[in-house]
Design a protein around this motif. Structure first.
Motif, PDB file in Angstrom:
ATOM      1  N   HIS A 127       1.200  -1.060  -0.061  1.00 40.77           N
ATOM      2  CA  HIS A 127       0.046  -0.079   0.341  1.00 40.77           C
ATOM      3  C   HIS A 127       0.664   0.959  -0.009  1.00 40.77           C
ATOM      4  O   HIS A 127       2.198   1.393   0.665  1.00 40.77           O
TER       5      HIS A 127
ATOM      6  N   HIS B 219       2.986  -4.512   6.760  1.00 38.21           N
ATOM      7  CA  HIS B 219       1.943  -3.410   6.419  1.00 38.21           C
ATOM      8  C   HIS B 219       1.932  -2.324   7.897  1.00 38.21           C
ATOM      9  O   HIS B 219       3.196  -2.330   8.595  1.00 38.21           O
ATOM     10  N   GLY B 220       1.445  -1.219   7.418  1.00 37.04           N
ATOM     11  CA  GLY B 220       1.174  -0.059   8.627  1.00 37.04           C
ATOM     12  C   GLY B 220      -0.363   0.474   8.463  1.00 37.04           C
ATOM     13  O   GLY B 220      -0.617   0.402   7.129  1.00 37.04           O
TER      14      GLY B 220
ATOM     15  N   GLU C 232       2.525   3.525   3.830  1.00 34.89           N
ATOM     16  CA  GLU C 232       2.543   2.518   4.390  1.00 34.89           C
ATOM     17  C   GLU C 232       3.839   3.162   5.049  1.00 34.89           C
ATOM     18  O   GLU C 232       4.877   1.845   3.897  1.00 34.89           O
TER      19      GLU C 232
HETATM   20 ZN   LIG Z   1      -1.712  -1.728   4.068  1.00 35.80          ZN
END
Ligand SMILES: [Zn+2]
Length: 341
Positions: A59, A146-147, A62
């Protein structure tokens, strides 16, 4: 006589044993888009062992995992590594450079919903296809990092996927514990078909490779505490997989979040959250309000489940059907569940 360890080649990148090599995978142009590149690093240990794939940047906003992998690349020593680390520094370059949350600016798709991808599809589908064939196919274990995306206020947690082959789920559980985060979402709702795996980590799992999805970092910020969680997590997994001698111990007493709900917007407008990530809320408690563009409240958002707020959208724009928050709670411990056939 000891076996000779060979070089490893992924796309245009070749690493000899005991060396580090970096380069970029190409996603060629097709009618309608210009293609893209996927920067990778191979840290090829001097002696054999697992192949651990670390993927950042699925994403676009992130950033903590992206920065953490740059630091790890500089810090990890191939001379003392057993096995191989394959880093994907920025999986979704169009979204990274375009600074978009969730969706690619090129095709409007969420990369983490189009796996295993298609070689003749949209740009997101072709990125997924390259990651599936070049990275996941070569890995023995996968961590998708992710984050909190640009709109998400998030407390650290990770997903342990329990669907599919029980032996793979069991091995994934070991990786999850080794990573060290004490909030573990037990996810038993992922597709089990390899051809419809949807998510990156589930693409690994449906191909027999243990995998987890990790969430660290908040609202596109880059902070040392979140970076340290990733570094500690990878170090713990390297020890767990016997790729290095040293490393932190697995988390001793995690909170198994066996129930969770993602609350989605019923309409499009502005979201005013009334909770923060990490808050504990009762069932039915208010989470915030959605207004129209003139400020009239169109929806009061309530928690359908009592539990902890793992993330909450903390910037105004919301689109009907998109997540506003995730609430998770403990229930059964996974040890107590009946074993599946
Ligand atoms: Zn993500």
């Amino acid at each position: 006589m000891a076996a000779t360890r060979g070089t490893l080649t992924i796309g245009p990148v070749t690493a000899a044993p005991g060396s580090v090599a970096s380069g970029a995978l190409q996603v060629p142009a097709r009618a309608g888009d210009a293609g893209t590149t996927i920067p990778i690093t191979i840290i090829h240990g001097a002696s054999p062992g697992p192949v651990l794939a670390l993927v950042a940047g699925v994403h676009g906003m992130e950033y903590v995992p992206v920065i953490a992998l740059q630091r790890l690349r500089a810090a990890l020593d191939p001379a003392t590594l057993r096995g191989t680390i394959v880093m994907v520094h920025v999986a979704n370059m169009p979204s990274f450079l375009g600074r978009t949350i969730y969706y690619s600016p090129v095709d409007g798709q969420n990369l983490n919903r189009v796996f295993p991808g298609r070689p003749d599809g949209t740009l997101s589908e072709r990125i997924a296809d390259v990651l599936t064939r070049e990275i996941i196919a070569r890995a023995t274990h996968v961590i998708d990092l992710h984050g909190g995306d640009g709109n998400e206020s998030l407390r650290p947690y990770l997903y342990w996927i329990t669907t599919g082959d029980p032996s793979v789920a069991d091995a994934s559980r070991g990786v999850a514990l080794a990573f060290g985060l004490d909030h573990i979402v037990v996810d038993d709702e992922r597709p089990t078909e390899a051809a419809a795996s949807m998510y990156l980590s589930n693409t690994a799992i449906t191909r027999g490779k243990p995998a987890i999805t990790v969430e660290t970092g908040c609202l596109a910020r880059i902070d040392e505490a979140s970076l340290a969680l990733v570094a500690r997590g990878v170090a713990g997994v390297l020890r767990h997989l016997d790729m290095r001698d040293e490393g932190p111990a697995p988390v001793a007493d995690p909170i198994w979040l066996t129930r969770n709900v993602v609350i989605r917007a019923g309409g499009t407008g502005l979201f005013y959250p009334s909770v923060h990530c990490g808050d504990v809320v009762a069932e039915g408690a208010g989470l915030g309000r959605v207004t129209d563009f003139h400020g009239r409240v169109v929806e009061d958002i309530h928690a359908p489940l009592g539990g902890e707020v793992l993330y909450v959208v903390a910037t105004p724009p919301v689109t009907k059907g998109e997540p506003l928050a995730m609430v998770a709670a403990t229930g059964r411990t996974p040890d107590a569940r009946p074993s599946r056939p």
